[in-house]
Design a protein around this motif. Structure first.
Motif, PDB file in Angstrom:
ATOM      1  N   THR A 135      -4.270  -4.709 -11.878  1.00 33.12           N
ATOM      2  CA  THR A 135      -5.633  -4.484 -11.135  1.00 33.12           C
ATOM      3  C   THR A 135      -6.155  -5.538 -10.351  1.00 33.12           C
ATOM      4  O   THR A 135      -6.997  -5.368  -9.376  1.00 33.12           O
ATOM      5  CB  THR A 135      -6.853  -4.638 -12.213  1.00 33.12           C
ATOM      6  N   LEU A 136      -5.282  -6.754 -10.705  1.00 27.01           N
ATOM      7  CA  LEU A 136      -5.508  -7.665  -9.613  1.00 27.01           C
ATOM      8  C   LEU A 136      -5.722  -8.118  -8.471  1.00 27.01           C
ATOM      9  O   LEU A 136      -6.146  -8.414  -7.917  1.00 27.01           O
ATOM     10  CB  LEU A 136      -4.951  -9.492 -10.090  1.00 27.01           C
ATOM     11  N   PRO A 137      -4.667  -7.513  -7.678  1.00 24.43           N
ATOM     12  CA  PRO A 137      -4.869  -7.572  -6.152  1.00 24.43           C
ATOM     13  C   PRO A 137      -6.062  -6.751  -5.136  1.00 24.43           C
ATOM     14  O   PRO A 137      -6.456  -7.288  -4.575  1.00 24.43           O
ATOM     15  CB  PRO A 137      -3.508  -6.498  -5.655  1.00 24.43           C
ATOM     16  N   SER A 138      -6.071  -5.700  -6.137  1.00 22.50           N
ATOM     17  CA  SER A 138      -7.250  -4.946  -5.294  1.00 22.50           C
ATOM     18  C   SER A 138      -8.516  -5.879  -5.808  1.00 22.50           C
ATOM     19  O   SER A 138     -10.060  -5.431  -4.530  1.00 22.50           O
ATOM     20  CB  SER A 138      -8.054  -3.456  -6.300  1.00 22.50           C
ATOM     21  N   LEU A 139      -9.047  -6.531  -6.592  1.00 22.38           N
ATOM     22  CA  LEU A 139     -10.009  -7.224  -7.012  1.00 22.38           C
ATOM     23  C   LEU A 139     -10.235  -8.802  -6.252  1.00 22.38           C
ATOM     24  O   LEU A 139     -11.099  -8.714  -5.595  1.00 22.38           O
ATOM     25  CB  LEU A 139     -10.022  -7.623  -8.723  1.00 22.38           C
ATOM     26  N   PHE A 140      -8.880  -8.917  -6.146  1.00 19.76           N
ATOM     27  CA  PHE A 140      -9.147 -10.251  -4.765  1.00 19.76           C
ATOM     28  C   PHE A 140      -8.737  -9.889  -3.614  1.00 19.76           C
ATOM     29  O   PHE A 140      -9.486 -10.940  -3.048  1.00 19.76           O
ATOM     30  CB  PHE A 140      -7.814 -10.840  -5.335  1.00 19.76           C
ATOM     31  N   SER A 141      -8.573  -8.256  -3.164  1.00 20.11           N
ATOM     32  CA  SER A 141      -9.611  -7.716  -2.280  1.00 20.11           C
ATOM     33  C   SER A 141      -9.988  -7.947  -1.843  1.00 20.11           C
ATOM     34  O   SER A 141     -11.251  -7.823  -0.570  1.00 20.11           O
ATOM     35  CB  SER A 141      -8.503  -6.301  -1.980  1.00 20.11           C
ATOM     36  N   THR A 142     -11.149  -7.102  -2.750  1.00 18.05           N
ATOM     37  CA  THR A 142     -12.422  -7.572  -2.593  1.00 18.05           C
ATOM     38  C   THR A 142     -13.417  -8.874  -2.323  1.00 18.05           C
ATOM     39  O   THR A 142     -14.460  -8.573  -1.842  1.00 18.05           O
ATOM     40  CB  THR A 142     -13.327  -6.700  -4.007  1.00 18.05           C
ATOM     41  N   TYR A 143     -13.346  -9.532  -2.953  1.00 20.91           N
ATOM     42  CA  TYR A 143     -13.321 -10.808  -3.303  1.00 20.91           C
ATOM     43  C   TYR A 143     -12.729 -11.999  -2.651  1.00 20.91           C
ATOM     44  O   TYR A 143     -13.123 -13.139  -2.844  1.00 20.91           O
ATOM     45  CB  TYR A 143     -13.844 -11.193  -5.181  1.00 20.91           C
ATOM     46  N   TYR A 144     -11.982 -12.125  -1.569  1.00 22.82           N
ATOM     47  CA  TYR A 144     -11.413 -12.830  -0.960  1.00 22.82           C
ATOM     48  C   TYR A 144     -11.976 -13.533  -0.061  1.00 22.82           C
ATOM     49  O   TYR A 144     -11.253 -15.185  -0.319  1.00 22.82           O
ATOM     50  CB  TYR A 144     -10.281 -11.875   0.023  1.00 22.82           C
ATOM     51  N   LYS A 145     -13.349 -13.844   0.234  1.00 23.88           N
ATOM     52  CA  LYS A 145     -13.779 -14.647   1.203  1.00 23.88           C
ATOM     53  C   LYS A 145     -14.041 -15.806   0.043  1.00 23.88           C
ATOM     54  O   LYS A 145     -14.481 -16.862  -0.299  1.00 23.88           O
ATOM     55  CB  LYS A 145     -15.063 -14.202   1.841  1.00 23.88           C
ATOM     56  N   ASN A 146     -14.374 -15.084  -1.525  1.00 23.49           N
ATOM     57  CA  ASN A 146     -15.569 -15.941  -2.680  1.00 23.49           C
ATOM     58  C   ASN A 146     -14.601 -16.586  -2.961  1.00 23.49           C
ATOM     59  O   ASN A 146     -14.405 -17.534  -3.233  1.00 23.49           O
ATOM     60  CB  ASN A 146     -15.674 -14.880  -3.563  1.00 23.49           C
ATOM     61  N   LEU A 151     -10.057 -17.147   0.239  1.00 19.18           N
ATOM     62  CA  LEU A 151      -8.521 -16.537   0.952  1.00 19.18           C
ATOM     63  C   LEU A 151      -8.535 -16.162   2.423  1.00 19.18           C
ATOM     64  O   LEU A 151     -10.399 -15.270   2.720  1.00 19.18           O
ATOM     65  CB  LEU A 151      -7.484 -15.134   0.641  1.00 19.18           C
ATOM     66  N   SER A 152      -7.982 -16.721   3.361  1.00 21.53           N
ATOM     67  CA  SER A 152      -8.684 -15.724   5.293  1.00 21.53           C
ATOM     68  C   SER A 152      -8.536 -14.547   4.981  1.00 21.53           C
ATOM     69  O   SER A 152      -8.936 -14.194   6.265  1.00 21.53           O
ATOM     70  CB  SER A 152      -7.901 -16.471   5.857  1.00 21.53           C
ATOM     71  N   GLU A 153      -7.500 -13.555   4.228  1.00 20.82           N
ATOM     72  CA  GLU A 153      -7.477 -12.239   4.310  1.00 20.82           C
ATOM     73  C   GLU A 153      -7.216 -11.249   3.485  1.00 20.82           C
ATOM     74  O   GLU A 153      -6.250 -12.287   2.346  1.00 20.82           O
ATOM     75  CB  GLU A 153      -6.439 -12.585   6.009  1.00 20.82           C
ATOM     76  N   PRO A 154      -7.764 -10.296   2.791  1.00 19.91           N
ATOM     77  CA  PRO A 154      -7.872  -9.534   1.730  1.00 19.91           C
ATOM     78  C   PRO A 154      -5.878  -8.727   1.448  1.00 19.91           C
ATOM     79  O   PRO A 154      -5.574  -9.586   2.756  1.00 19.91           O
ATOM     80  CB  PRO A 154      -8.253  -8.465   1.748  1.00 19.91           C
ATOM     81  N   PRO A 155      -5.185  -9.951   0.281  1.00 20.05           N
ATOM     82  CA  PRO A 155      -4.178  -9.426  -0.120  1.00 20.05           C
ATOM     83  C   PRO A 155      -4.014  -7.483  -0.054  1.00 20.05           C
ATOM     84  O   PRO A 155      -2.243  -7.488   0.656  1.00 20.05           O
ATOM     85  CB  PRO A 155      -3.959  -9.346  -2.056  1.00 20.05           C
ATOM     86  N   LEU A 156      -4.405  -6.984   0.311  1.00 22.08           N
ATOM     87  CA  LEU A 156      -5.048  -4.979   0.180  1.00 22.08           C
ATOM     88  C   LEU A 156      -5.209  -5.198   1.319  1.00 22.08           C
ATOM     89  O   LEU A 156      -6.712  -5.454   1.401  1.00 22.08           O
ATOM     90  CB  LEU A 156      -5.065  -4.612  -0.813  1.00 22.08           C
ATOM     91  N   SER A 157      -5.150  -4.567   2.737  1.00 24.41           N
ATOM     92  CA  SER A 157      -6.236  -3.990   3.717  1.00 24.41           C
ATOM     93  C   SER A 157      -7.401  -3.046   2.355  1.00 24.41           C
ATOM     94  O   SER A 157      -7.302  -1.938   1.701  1.00 24.41           O
ATOM     95  CB  SER A 157      -5.404  -3.550   4.654  1.00 24.41           C
ATOM     96  N   ARG A 158      -8.143  -3.333   3.547  1.00 26.17           N
ATOM     97  CA  ARG A 158      -9.252  -1.886   3.445  1.00 26.17           C
ATOM     98  C   ARG A 158      -8.658  -0.698   3.502  1.00 26.17           C
ATOM     99  O   ARG A 158      -9.165   0.349   2.627  1.00 26.17           O
ATOM    100  CB  ARG A 158     -10.520  -2.077   3.786  1.00 26.17           C
ATOM    101  N   SER A 159      -8.221   0.007   4.479  1.00 27.48           N
ATOM    102  CA  SER A 159      -8.062   1.017   4.733  1.00 27.48           C
ATOM    103  C   SER A 159      -6.730   1.517   3.382  1.00 27.48           C
ATOM    104  O   SER A 159      -6.688   3.140   2.672  1.00 27.48           O
ATOM    105  CB  SER A 159      -7.086   1.021   5.718  1.00 27.48           C
ATOM    106  N   PHE A 160      -6.201   0.450   2.570  1.00 27.47           N
ATOM    107  CA  PHE A 160      -5.211   0.522   2.030  1.00 27.47           C
ATOM    108  C   PHE A 160      -5.184   1.216   0.299  1.00 27.47           C
ATOM    109  O   PHE A 160      -5.165   1.667  -0.231  1.00 27.47           O
ATOM    110  CB  PHE A 160      -4.106  -0.463   1.850  1.00 27.47           C
ATOM    111  N   VAL A 161      -6.947   0.199   0.523  1.00 19.50           N
ATOM    112  CA  VAL A 161      -7.307   0.386  -1.191  1.00 19.50           C
ATOM    113  C   VAL A 161      -7.790   2.192  -1.168  1.00 19.50           C
ATOM    114  O   VAL A 161      -7.329   3.151  -2.193  1.00 19.50           O
ATOM    115  CB  VAL A 161      -8.662  -0.626  -1.446  1.00 19.50           C
ATOM    116  N   LYS A 162      -8.707   1.748   0.338  1.00 19.57           N
ATOM    117  CA  LYS A 162      -9.032   3.410   0.544  1.00 19.57           C
ATOM    118  C   LYS A 162      -9.164   4.627   0.200  1.00 19.57           C
ATOM    119  O   LYS A 162      -8.521   5.555  -0.585  1.00 19.57           O
ATOM    120  CB  LYS A 162     -10.362   3.628   1.758  1.00 19.57           C
ATOM    121  N   THR A 163      -6.964   4.290   0.296  1.00 22.59           N
ATOM    122  CA  THR A 163      -6.192   5.776   0.008  1.00 22.59           C
ATOM    123  C   THR A 163      -5.833   5.625  -0.755  1.00 22.59           C
ATOM    124  O   THR A 163      -5.324   6.944  -1.070  1.00 22.59           O
ATOM    125  CB  THR A 163      -4.675   5.533   2.015  1.00 22.59           C
TER     126      THR A 163
END
Length: 341
Positions: free
Chosen positions: A21-32, A35-47
């Motif tokens: 569950t951590l990769p998508s969580l880190f992708s949601t809060y990557y700026k916080n 991280l300079s960019e999310p581990p998983l792209s927004r399109s990947f998470v949506k798909t």
């Protein structure tokens, strides 16, 4: 007294599920978290992070238009007939044409308030890929959603200690059944109703005249707000909730078994010891809290007038029932799968 050692399979599922569950969580809060960019792209998470399906119904305009096309009278006569019927709401659905309209909107109450409407037909389309029945469980909408599910999953799985196959089977099975339960419930309840924005009626448009008559009927006869079918609704599910409720259901079943054993023991001994009282209090507290939780889920579903909700109550119920059913079948067929690892 030393605590009983937990099965390695149980611990592996708890840690593994949390890790997934951590990769998508880190992708949601990557700026916080810097991280300079999310581990998983927004399109990947949506798909891959949502189980998505769409329900398409018949809009009020489409339904009325379909009935109008089947009418034997001319458009002018029909408009005149509708206008006349609208002045007498109690008779608006008296003949065949208006009975057809009655199948579109039929008052079920005389109380003031928004009325649920049932489309003439609905189709369900699963938009996301089949694997999202599983992968949606490892994405959460926000930190609170993630935290509550992980804490509940860990504590319940730890308490049950069913090993790798038992814990993972309940989690995954509950998640899948939860999705299907949500889909079934959305398929069989009214779609969102909303207030119609009033507009001038075109006297030359039969469909517009009919709809205007229906509006007058719902306002004057039944005190309902103007309503309209929302022909298409898209639902996106994510999170471990249904899987967690599956574990809770398994725990509830185990509690019922322990209660039955306790009652038999009391009958055998012929008296109630302090140990029995303590065990009974704990069991009743645990079982009672589970019952209250389920009642709350059913109440939440029954009170959903506006269907645009963010909590999958029906998915929770489906997961809970899956957990109970699975444990019952394991007992009934005397399966020992849960004891392997």
């Amino acid at each position: 007294m030393a605590e009983e050692t937990k099965r390695p399979g149980t611990i592996l599922v708890i840690l593994g599920t949390t890790a997934l569950t951590l990769p998508s969580l880190f992708s949601t809060y990557y700026k916080n978290i810097g991280l300079s960019e999310p581990p998983l792209s927004r399109s990947f998470v949506k798909t891959h992070g949502y189980f998505t399906y769409k329900i398409t119904g018949t809009s009020l305009t489409e339904a009325v238009d379909a009935v109008v096309k089947k009418a034997s009278t001319s458009a002018k006569d029909l408009a005149t007939q509708v206008a006349g019927k609208a002045a007498d709401p109690t008779g608006i659905f008296s003949d065949g044409f208006f009975k057809s309209l009655g199948s579109i909107i039929t008052p079920t109450s005389t109380n003031t308030g928004a009325k649920k409407a049932v489309p003439l037909q609905r189709t369900v389309t699963i938009v996301s890929a089949p694997h999202t029945l599983v992968t949606h469980m490892f994405h959460h909408s926000d930190f609170l959603h993630w935290g509550l599910n992980i804490i509940s999953m860990s504590s319940t799985a730890w308490n049950l200690d069913l090993g790798f196959y038992g814990t993972s089977g309940l989690l995954l099975g509950g998640g899948i059944v939860g999705c299907l339960s949500h889909l079934f419930e959305r398929r069989n309840v009214a779609l969102v109703v909303k207030q119609i924005v009033k507009k001038p009626t075109d006297p030359n448009d039969v469909v517009d005249v009919v709809i205007s008559a229906v509006r007058k009927y719902t306002n004057s006869a039944s005190n309902f707000l103007d309503i309209e079918f929302v022909p298409t609704r898209t639902f996106m599910l994510c999170g471990l909730s249904a899987g967690v409720y599956s574990l809770v259901g398994a725990e509830f079943y185990r509690g019922l078994k322990e209660l039955a054993m306790l009652v038999r023991d009391v009958k055998k001994r012929g008296f109630v010891s302090n140990f029995h009282k303590s065990q009974l209090e704990n069991l009743m507290w645990n079982l009672g809290s589970r019952v209250i939780s389920m009642v709350a889920q059913f109440v939440a579903i029954s009170e959903q007038v506006d269907q645009d909700v963010s909590i999958g109550h029906s998915a929770h119920i489906g997961g809970f029932l899956f957990g109970i059913s699975t444990m019952f079948l394991v007992d009934f067929f005397k399966l020992d799968t849960f004891d392997l690892f």
